[in-house]
Design an enzyme around this catalytic site. Structure first.
Site, short mmCIF file in Angstrom:
data_model
loop_
_atom_site.label_atom_id
_atom_site.label_comp_id
_atom_site.label_asym_id
_atom_site.label_seq_id
_atom_site.Cartn_x
_atom_site.Cartn_y
_atom_site.Cartn_z
N HIS A 203 -8.90 -3.46 7.85
CA HIS A 203 -9.78 -4.62 7.67
C HIS A 203 -10.76 -4.36 6.52
CE1 HIS A 203 -8.83 -5.60 12.10
NE2 HIS A 203 -7.92 -6.08 11.27
N MET A 376 -7.00 -1.73 -1.41
CA MET A 376 -8.25 -1.75 -2.16
C MET A 376 -8.06 -1.34 -3.63
SD MET A 376 -10.05 1.38 -0.19
CE MET A 376 -9.15 2.82 0.30
N HIS A 399 2.45 -11.13 5.06
CA HIS A 399 1.00 -11.10 5.30
C HIS A 399 0.29 -10.01 4.51
CE1 HIS A 399 1.37 -7.57 7.75
NE2 HIS A 399 0.18 -7.66 8.26
#
Lengths: 476, 152
Positions: A203, A376, A399
């Site tokens: 997350h 990231m 996804h």
């Protein structure tokens, strides 16, 4: 995965012919190289899902499919309640309604670059992230139930956000049919301090720049231009969803034999939609969807507060909020007739095409924004749902990148500090409470998100609109 | 792709040892010991090991846990999930465990302390224990293993 076991039906479409107890075929959408790299477990899991009662048309796998629990992650399957169809806690997963929300900022990269570090510090300070972090909100029993019934609508009524946000969230920000009474006290207790927290693992909260627009007209309809700055929020229903998943997985695993369901894998735990277990899970899962929508709404508010302080010229507006771990009731055409189906998407994003009645008027002509999270260090993507995609896998797409390396292998290969340093040299600012967490999430531990997105685009599941690259990443 | 590497516990005692085994998205936890109880204790250490180094957790506070399940495997999942729940709601980590099992009823004490982000550097929250790669067995005699994948 061994290509010999599949029948090729197109450049990016592969079929597992029905065999044994399979009720329908398996269909995988991916390039040849993605299929070769897929674990054999994905094959096994696609086959297992195809054996479940009431499954319609096929058991699908998206281009980012990988070994999950019962269902593959990147699995899509729909069940007909009138034909003994089931609902599966394993088919939704632990992180119910985990999803991505994308906010435009009205800012350009040039405006944000000079204060990137300051922005990272402020977001990291203001948005609770990581293990053991708690939100500022502590819900009592009545407020908890109101949140579970109201979702983002409840959050807005409490002052977290703007009324106009709601239309740009799936279900208008409030999932109908939620039953807080089906959610255990334990699940509620796990959530009472966790509202407005990001969580951990994969997350994140990212400030990103629009690096490339692939489709000018849809990009314009989405209000995205190259050089724009956007914010992505990726998180889910936190402890509440995890606890509901845990409890119903056990309950459904134990009750399966009573319902004469032969489970090829206990993790496929499911119950007939029209059974007591099925209905209670639906009520609880929908409450968890509202929890996730409320959570992302509160985080949106916190992000707005930070921008207001540091970049007061910013105006944070929603492009869209879409979940990728859900089971939703949808109408799809089966054999030329509309059918009401329970569509499970486990690590798969809903991707409705143009004209779909569930889309808000502002998006109906172009189609639903499909938000794909990357790592990231690489990129995220915005795609748009297509008419073709509606006919392929009930309007679903991938996804994210999907891991290519296990967490402990990643920690042996990288150190958090080195990852942060390397990303800093590329202009990406990372903030995280845990260096080990950063190492586990190193960009190299994931598949190439671009390859996954290209496969989704080429298969027609959804169409590429924009590529987003991180400027700031807050990792839980 | 999965990599056939294992993260072995730093200390191996007569009570057993723990390991992590690979799962593509998540992590497998495995406890090995001379008794079923010891294997369950070691699996709990492996669970903590998914989050932080268990040796960094001080046994400051004891928490009692009981659970029961129809078989050993479901009992292991229940045990680990009970720990996940206690960690989440008490905001604690646990580094020492004592387990007793009678039939399929487990009684345990877990010792730990509140999460200290700076010292523990917790890598991930565990969402729940799963039925994937789940097994509890004694093979060979006197060597118990208890394992499953946990969702992180």
């Amino acid at each position: 995965m061994d290509l010999q076991r599949l029948t090729r039906h197109g450049e990016n479409e592969w079929m597992i012919e029905p065999q044994g107890t399979m009720r329908v075929p398996g269909v995988l959408y991916a390039t040849e190289s993605l299929i070769r790299d897929m674990d054999d477990k994905v094959y096994e899991q696609v086959v297992n899902v195809a054996t479940l009662p009431g499954i319609v048309r096929a058991s699908y796998a998206m281009p980012d499919a990988h070994w999950g629990y019962g269902f593959p992650i990147g699995g899509v399957a729909a069940f007909n309640p009138d034909k003994g169809g089931v609902i599966s806690a394993g088919g939704v997963g632990f992180d119910i309604s985990c999803g991505v929300r994308l906010l435009r900022t009205g800012l350009t990269t040039e405006e944000v670059q000079p204060i990137k570090e300051q922005l990272a510090d402020a977001l990291f300070h203001h948005v609770p992230a990581g293990v053991g972090s708690t939100g500022r909100l502590r819900l009592n029993r009545d407020e908890m139930d109101a949140m579970l019934s109201g979702g983002a609508k409840w959050a807005i009524s409490k002052g977290y956000g703007l009324r106009e946000d709601l239309a740009l969230i799936e279900e208008g920000g409030c999932m109908g049919g939620a039953e807080p009474s089906c959610v255990s006290d334990q699940a509620k207790k796990r959530q009472q301090d966790e509202m407005g927290t990001l969580g951990s693992g994969n997350h994140y909260l990212e400030v990103q720049r629009v690096a490339k627009i692939f489709d000018e007209s849809i990009g314009a309809a989405f209000g995205l231009r190259e050089g724009d700055v956007v914010v992505s929020i990726h998180c889910g229903s936190r402890g509440l969803g995890h606890q509901i998943g845990t409890e119903f997985l056990k309950r459904m695993a134990v009750s399966a034999s009573r319902h004469q369901i032969a489970l090829p894998d206990r993790e496929l735990a499911c119950a007939p939609i029209n059974s007591e277990e099925g209905q209670e899970y639906l009520g609880a899962m929908r409450a968890a969807i509202n929890c996730a929508l409320a959570n992302r709404q509160i985080i949106t508010h916190l992000v707005r507060e930070v921008f207001e302080k540091l970049l007061p010229q910013a105006s944070l507006t929603l492009l869209y909020d879409v979940s990728h771990n859900t089971c939703k009731v949808e109408t799809h055409e089966i054999d030329g007739k509309p059918a009401r189906l329970f569509v499970h998407r486990k690590g798969a994003t809903r991707a409705f095409g143009p004209g779909h009645p569930d889309l808000p008027p502002s998006l109906r002509a172009v189609g639903q924004p499909v938000l794909i999270g990357g790592t990231m260090g690489t990129a995220s993507y915005v795609l748009v749902g297509t008419t073709k995609g509606m006919a392929l896998a009930y309007g679903s797409a991938c996804h994210g990148a999907g891991r290519s390396m296990s967490r402990h292998h990643a920690t042996r290969r990288w150190q958090g500090r080195e990852v942060i340093k390397e990303l800093a040299s590329r202009g990406i600012v990372i903030r995280s409470p845990s260096m080990r967490g950063v190492a586990e999430e190193a960009p190299g531990a994931y598949k190439d998100v671009s390859e996954v997105v290209d496969a989704a685009d080429e298969a027609g599941l959804a169409k590429k609109v924009a590529r987003l690259e991180p400027l700031v990443c807050i990792k839980g | 792709m999965n990599h056939p590497t294992t993260h072995v516990s730093q200390t191996e005692t007569p009570q057993g040892r723990w390991e992590h085994f690979p799962h593509q998205a998540d992590m497998g936890v495995k406890g090995i010991g001379p008794t079923k109880e010891a294997a369950f204790e070691q699996a709990a250490l492996a669970l903590t090991g998914a989050i932080t180094n268990p040796e960094s957790v001080r046994p400051v506070k004891a928490v009692s846990i009981t659970c029961d399940a129809p078989d050993d495997e479901l009992l292991l999942v229940d045990w680990l999930n009970a720990l996940v729940y206690e960690m989440a709601t008490r905001n604690m980590l646990f580094g020492r465990f004592a387990v007793q099992i009678y039939d399929h009823r487990l009684q345990a004490t877990a010792w730990g302390e509140p999460v200290d982000v700076a010292r523990h550097q917790p890598a991930v929250e565990v969402k729940g224990a799963t039925y994937t790669a789940l097994s509890v067995k004694e093979e060979p005699p006197g060597c118990w293993t208890a394992q499953c994948v946990v969702d992180v």
